[in-house]
Design a protein around this motif. Structure first.
Motif, PDB file in Angstrom:
ATOM      1  N   GLY A   1      -7.750   3.075   5.867  1.00  0.00           N
ATOM      2  CA  GLY A   1      -7.186   3.513   6.560  1.00  0.00           C
ATOM      3  C   GLY A   1      -7.946   4.059   7.993  1.00  0.00           C
ATOM      4  N   ARG A   2      -9.224   4.264   7.179  1.00  0.00           N
ATOM      5  CA  ARG A   2     -10.568   4.332   8.167  1.00  0.00           C
ATOM      6  C   ARG A   2     -10.569   3.629   9.583  1.00  0.00           C
ATOM      7  NH1 ARG A   2     -12.253   7.749   3.630  1.00  0.00           N
ATOM      8  NH2 ARG A   2     -13.618   5.957   3.162  1.00  0.00           N
ATOM      9  N   ALA A   3     -10.791   2.464   9.014  1.00  0.00           N
ATOM     10  CA  ALA A   3     -10.827   1.465   9.492  1.00  0.00           C
ATOM     11  C   ALA A   3     -10.082   1.483  11.118  1.00  0.00           C
ATOM     12  CB  ALA A   3     -11.281   0.485   8.517  1.00  0.00           C
ATOM     13  N   PHE A   4      -8.668   1.593   9.942  1.00  0.00           N
ATOM     14  CA  PHE A   4      -7.715   1.345  11.291  1.00  0.00           C
ATOM     15  C   PHE A   4      -7.574   2.904  12.589  1.00  0.00           C
ATOM     16  CE2 PHE A   4      -4.110  -0.648   7.980  1.00  0.00           C
ATOM     17  CZ  PHE A   4      -4.313  -1.773   8.274  1.00  0.00           C
ATOM     18  N   ALA A   5      -8.081   3.587  12.028  1.00  0.00           N
ATOM     19  CA  ALA A   5      -8.223   5.017  12.625  1.00  0.00           C
ATOM     20  C   ALA A   5      -9.020   4.903  13.837  1.00  0.00           C
ATOM     21  CB  ALA A   5      -8.592   6.243  12.317  1.00  0.00           C
ATOM     22  N   SER A   6     -10.459   4.463  13.642  1.00  0.00           N
ATOM     23  CA  SER A   6     -11.154   3.426  13.918  1.00  0.00           C
ATOM     24  C   SER A   6     -11.300   3.152  15.294  1.00  0.00           C
ATOM     25  CB  SER A   6     -12.882   3.249  13.247  1.00  0.00           C
ATOM     26  OG  SER A   6     -12.218   2.342  12.757  1.00  0.00           O
ATOM     27  N   ILE A   7     -10.091   1.738  14.379  1.00  0.00           N
ATOM     28  CA  ILE A   7     -10.095   0.934  16.060  1.00  0.00           C
ATOM     29  C   ILE A   7      -8.949   1.713  16.632  1.00  0.00           C
ATOM     30  CG2 ILE A   7      -8.634  -1.602  15.844  1.00  0.00           C
ATOM     31  CD1 ILE A   7     -10.092  -1.976  12.803  1.00  0.00           C
ATOM     32  N   LYS A   8      -8.447   2.453  16.593  1.00  0.00           N
ATOM     33  CA  LYS A   8      -7.023   2.906  17.066  1.00  0.00           C
ATOM     34  C   LYS A   8      -7.770   3.667  18.324  1.00  0.00           C
ATOM     35  CE  LYS A   8      -2.889   5.460  17.505  1.00  0.00           C
ATOM     36  NZ  LYS A   8      -1.761   5.969  16.940  1.00  0.00           N
ATOM     37  N   ALA A   9      -8.965   4.059  18.084  1.00  0.00           N
ATOM     38  CA  ALA A   9      -9.779   5.199  18.460  1.00  0.00           C
ATOM     39  C   ALA A   9     -10.496   4.804  19.664  1.00  0.00           C
ATOM     40  CB  ALA A   9     -10.543   6.164  17.547  1.00  0.00           C
TER      41      ALA A   9
ATOM     42  N   ASN B   1      -4.181   5.967   4.850  1.00  0.00           N
ATOM     43  CA  ASN B   1      -4.858   6.408   5.648  1.00  0.00           C
ATOM     44  C   ASN B   1      -5.843   6.941   4.941  1.00  0.00           C
ATOM     45  OD1 ASN B   1      -2.739   5.657   6.688  1.00  0.00           O
ATOM     46  ND2 ASN B   1      -1.679   7.940   7.075  1.00  0.00           N
ATOM     47  N   ARG B   2      -6.351   8.122   3.903  1.00  0.00           N
ATOM     48  CA  ARG B   2      -7.034   8.139   3.160  1.00  0.00           C
ATOM     49  C   ARG B   2      -8.027   7.562   2.713  1.00  0.00           C
ATOM     50  NH1 ARG B   2      -3.480  13.091   0.074  1.00  0.00           N
ATOM     51  NH2 ARG B   2      -2.976  13.990   1.697  1.00  0.00           N
ATOM     52  N   SER B   3      -7.952   6.398   2.733  1.00  0.00           N
ATOM     53  CA  SER B   3      -8.875   4.676   2.010  1.00  0.00           C
ATOM     54  C   SER B   3     -10.061   4.230   3.142  1.00  0.00           C
ATOM     55  CB  SER B   3      -8.182   3.914   1.761  1.00  0.00           C
ATOM     56  OG  SER B   3      -7.900   3.196   2.074  1.00  0.00           O
TER      57      SER B   3
ATOM     58  N   VAL C   1       6.011   5.475   2.231  1.00  0.00           N
ATOM     59  CA  VAL C   1       5.256   7.316   2.718  1.00  0.00           C
ATOM     60  C   VAL C   1       4.616   7.652   1.849  1.00  0.00           C
ATOM     61  CG1 VAL C   1       5.165   9.250   3.211  1.00  0.00           C
ATOM     62  CG2 VAL C   1       7.443   8.072   3.418  1.00  0.00           C
ATOM     63  N   PHE C   2       4.722   7.116   0.306  1.00  0.00           N
ATOM     64  CA  PHE C   2       2.933   7.940  -0.587  1.00  0.00           C
ATOM     65  C   PHE C   2       1.942   6.371  -0.016  1.00  0.00           C
ATOM     66  CE2 PHE C   2       0.998   5.944  -4.395  1.00  0.00           C
ATOM     67  CZ  PHE C   2      -0.245   7.365  -4.722  1.00  0.00           C
ATOM     68  N   PHE C   3       1.979   4.612  -0.176  1.00  0.00           N
ATOM     69  CA  PHE C   3       1.102   4.500   0.284  1.00  0.00           C
ATOM     70  C   PHE C   3       0.777   4.315   1.630  1.00  0.00           C
ATOM     71  CE2 PHE C   3       0.502  -0.069   1.779  1.00  0.00           C
ATOM     72  CZ  PHE C   3      -0.204  -0.393   1.387  1.00  0.00           C
ATOM     73  N   CYS C   4       1.563   4.283   2.756  1.00  0.00           N
ATOM     74  CA  CYS C   4       0.648   4.766   3.908  1.00  0.00           C
ATOM     75  C   CYS C   4      -0.544   6.319   3.518  1.00  0.00           C
ATOM     76  CB  CYS C   4       2.440   4.897   4.907  1.00  0.00           C
ATOM     77  SG  CYS C   4       2.753   3.543   4.794  1.00  0.00           S
ATOM     78  N   THR C   5       0.103   6.815   3.274  1.00  0.00           N
ATOM     79  CA  THR C   5      -0.342   8.228   2.882  1.00  0.00           C
ATOM     80  C   THR C   5      -1.993   7.748   2.385  1.00  0.00           C
ATOM     81  OG1 THR C   5       1.145   9.477   2.635  1.00  0.00           O
ATOM     82  CG2 THR C   5      -0.504  10.842   2.190  1.00  0.00           C
ATOM     83  N   ARG C   6      -1.938   7.205   0.905  1.00  0.00           N
ATOM     84  CA  ARG C   6      -3.561   6.977   0.684  1.00  0.00           C
ATOM     85  C   ARG C   6      -3.515   5.748   1.303  1.00  0.00           C
ATOM     86  NH1 ARG C   6      -5.276   9.867  -3.207  1.00  0.00           N
ATOM     87  NH2 ARG C   6      -6.076   7.822  -3.931  1.00  0.00           N
TER      88      ARG C   6
END
Length: 313
Positions: free
Chosen positions: A177-185, A172-174, A165-170
């Motif tokens: 993680g922002r690249a993951f979110a942009s690909i998903k969007a 997502n803020r890296s 959980v700590f790893f995934c939270t960190r």
């Protein structure tokens, strides 16, 4: 205290934690918008790798479990590069087919003992107890050896889940993680902005496979036996259901889904004949009225706002 130390309840909590780790694995692939149904296949690779290493090669459990995760991750890289050129339902079908291919291969290999599976797998609790006994710490506070081993396994699983959980939270803020979110969007827009979508999708796929492989290794060493039936189609649906019920926007969603769907069979023992019907009805209701799952970003914002108003009052 007797209820907390009850072996039955301890076993349920242990399986809840293992399923929560599987929930994290499906969250990792869904974080880039990929609908992968191959987690059961990666779980089986991790489980059989760990079982073979410990039973037939004499590897220590603490070393075999990470190796099982690495083996699943390496296989994901091999099949992921061509598979991730697909999207949506096509990717889901391809990864589902991969899981079935892995199960059939395991069913026909001599080293995996075919349909008979592998038995006599050393349990994680026993190994931890033996290690502590070598330091003169066999029991704590008058607890039985079985209670001690189960509690130690519980602590190990809680630590692993908390770290994930700590790893995934960190993450997502890296930048990743922002690249993951942009690909998903919007994958096309992300690629137009210079993001290497193939690299990041493959990274998420490999991380999810590693976590699923680790969960498979843990599952193998929490029981005395694993077989091909343990990783059939129903296991794939179960892992996906964690994200469908709990939600895939936040890391806590699949964990809550794993908690509810692991506890539900125990609550429905009196209605075991209708359990699958209840599962199906629950999934239909969720998709119709709450497609984002029980926990979403809007849910968290709503409760933060409500709690903030109460604190100010």
């Amino acid at each position: 205290m007797d209820i907390i130390l009850n072996q039955y309840y301890l076993q349920i909590v242990i399986f809840v934690l293992v399923n929560a780790i599987l929930g994290v694995s499906i969250y990792m692939t869904l974080s880039t918008g990929q609908l992968s149904l191959g987690n059961a296949g990666f779980m089986s690779i991790g489980a059989y790798t760990c079982a073979i290493l410990t039973v037939k090669a004499g590897f220590p459990v603490y070393l075999a479990i990470p190796i099982g995760g690495v083996a699943a991750s390496l296989i994901s890289l091999i099949i992921g590069y061509p598979a991730l050129r697909l999207t949506g339902i096509y990717l889901a079908i391809a990864t589902l087919g991969f899981g079935e291919v892995v199960r059939v291969i395991i069913l026909n290999l001599k080293i995996t003992n075919g349909a008979l599976g592998i038995s006599g797998i050393p349990t994680l609790g026993t190994k931890i107890s033996k290690m502590l006994s070598s330091f003169g710490l066999s029991r704590f506070g008058g607890l039985t050896s079985q209670q001690t081993s189960n509690l130690l396994v519980l602590v190990v699983l809680i630590f692993i889940l908390a770290f994930l959980v700590f790893f995934c939270t960190r993450l997502n803020r890296s930048r990743v993680g922002r690249a993951f979110a942009s690909i998903k969007a919007d994958e096309s827009a992300a690629e137009a902005m210079g993001i290497n979508t193939t690299y990041y999708k493959l990274l998420a796929f490999a991380l999810g496979a590693f976590i699923a492989g680790m969960a498979g290794g843990l599952s193998a060493h929490l029981t005395f036996f694993i077989g091909p039936k343990d990783f059939a189609y129903h296991r794939t649906v179960e892992i996906l259901s964690f994200a469908v019920l709990g939600g895939s926007d936040l890391i806590i969603g699949p964990i809550v889904g794993a908690l509810l769907l692991t506890m539900l069979p125990e609550l429905l023992r009196s209605a075991s004949e209708y359990r699958l019907m209840i599962y199906g009805a629950l999934m239909v209701i969720m998709m119709a009225f709450r497609p984002q799952g029980l926990i979403s970003e809007e849910t968290v914002r709503f409760w933060k706002h409500k709690l903030g108003r109460r604190i100010k009052q």
